[in-house]
Design an enzyme around this catalytic site. Sequence first.
Site, short mmCIF file in Angstrom:
data_model
loop_
_atom_site.label_atom_id
_atom_site.label_comp_id
_atom_site.label_asym_id
_atom_site.label_seq_id
_atom_site.Cartn_x
_atom_site.Cartn_y
_atom_site.Cartn_z
CG ASP A 291 -1.75 1.19 1.39
OD1 ASP A 291 -2.46 1.54 0.43
OD2 ASP A 291 -1.70 1.83 2.47
CB ALA B 62 -1.28 7.00 2.59
CB ALA C 187 -11.87 11.42 8.55
CG MET D 87 -8.48 5.92 6.71
SD MET D 87 -8.27 6.97 5.26
CE MET D 87 -6.62 6.48 4.75
CE LYS E 21 -7.93 7.97 -0.52
NZ LYS E 21 -7.69 7.15 0.70
CG HIS F 185 -12.94 7.18 2.83
ND1 HIS F 185 -11.76 6.72 3.37
CD2 HIS F 185 -13.46 7.98 3.79
CE1 HIS F 185 -11.59 7.21 4.57
NE2 HIS F 185 -12.61 7.99 4.86
NE ARG G 197 -6.17 -1.20 -1.08
CZ ARG G 197 -5.35 -0.23 -0.72
NH1 ARG G 197 -5.78 0.76 0.01
NH2 ARG G 197 -4.09 -0.28 -1.11
CG ASP H 281 -2.15 1.81 6.46
OD1 ASP H 281 -2.75 2.74 7.02
OD2 ASP H 281 -2.07 1.71 5.22
#
Length: 270
Positions: free
Chosen positions: A11, A13, A45, A49, A53, A56, A161, A187
């Site tokens: 990944d 970030a 927020a 994750m 986006k 999200h 994902r 992560d």
Amino acid sequence: MPNKLEAVIFDWAGTIVDFGSFAPTQIFVDAFAQAYGFALSLEEARRPMGLGKWQHIEALGQDPDVAARWTRQFGRAMSQEDVRHLYDTFIPLQVERVGAHSGLVPGALAVVQALRVQGFKIGSTTGYPRQVMEKLMVLASEKGYAPDCTVCADDLAAGARPGPWMALACVQNLQIGSVAHCVKVDDTVPGIAEGINAGMWTVGLALSGSPAGLTLAEYEQADEATLQAVRDRVAPLFVAAGAHFVIDTVADLPAVLRTIEQRLASGQRP
């Protein structure tokens, strides 16, 4: 084919760059405030994750806490038009600010360099859209990190994902002989699910990513008891998602890869 690892798929970030994954989370907060004057917390927020986006933002609109406040403020549920407006607000902010959070996670570059010496191919997937990654990839390359392929959340018609498609696109791009010869490092829970659904070994990162929520300074200054408390909170999330291993940061990956290769040699599969 020999039972040997061929590739690691990282990944971005919270894994290789942006310790704590602060670039996307803070900008979600800012986008909601700028677009609608809506107060979104950093903790809220962070909850979705790992998703693309757009997905999200949709997930935030369905979050019970966020949805309740949104309905109280606007008298209706979040619509697809709202999602579009929030996304269109988010992306320019993300492109503008991603450079401020482009620093490499300590140890990441050394691990990747060692993997290349050993003959590994390096793939990457991300919840960022291509527009953001075009800038981030240049910045990361200047710091020495340039994976062999990068698949973005908006690259594939099938989606992102927690489906397997981005990870499998890396398999195709890198010409890997077996998904069992790949390791997905992430992560976030959706990122682990991506690897699991693609049939890969998976490694979750307990301290460098979004669930931990630590800045690099906080991580470096924390005592062992504080770090263990974060591990105790975060690691079960990855275990529940099916992660084969959970480590602190990507710097701890080499020992895990040796263990996986031992398991492959004995005939085990993910």
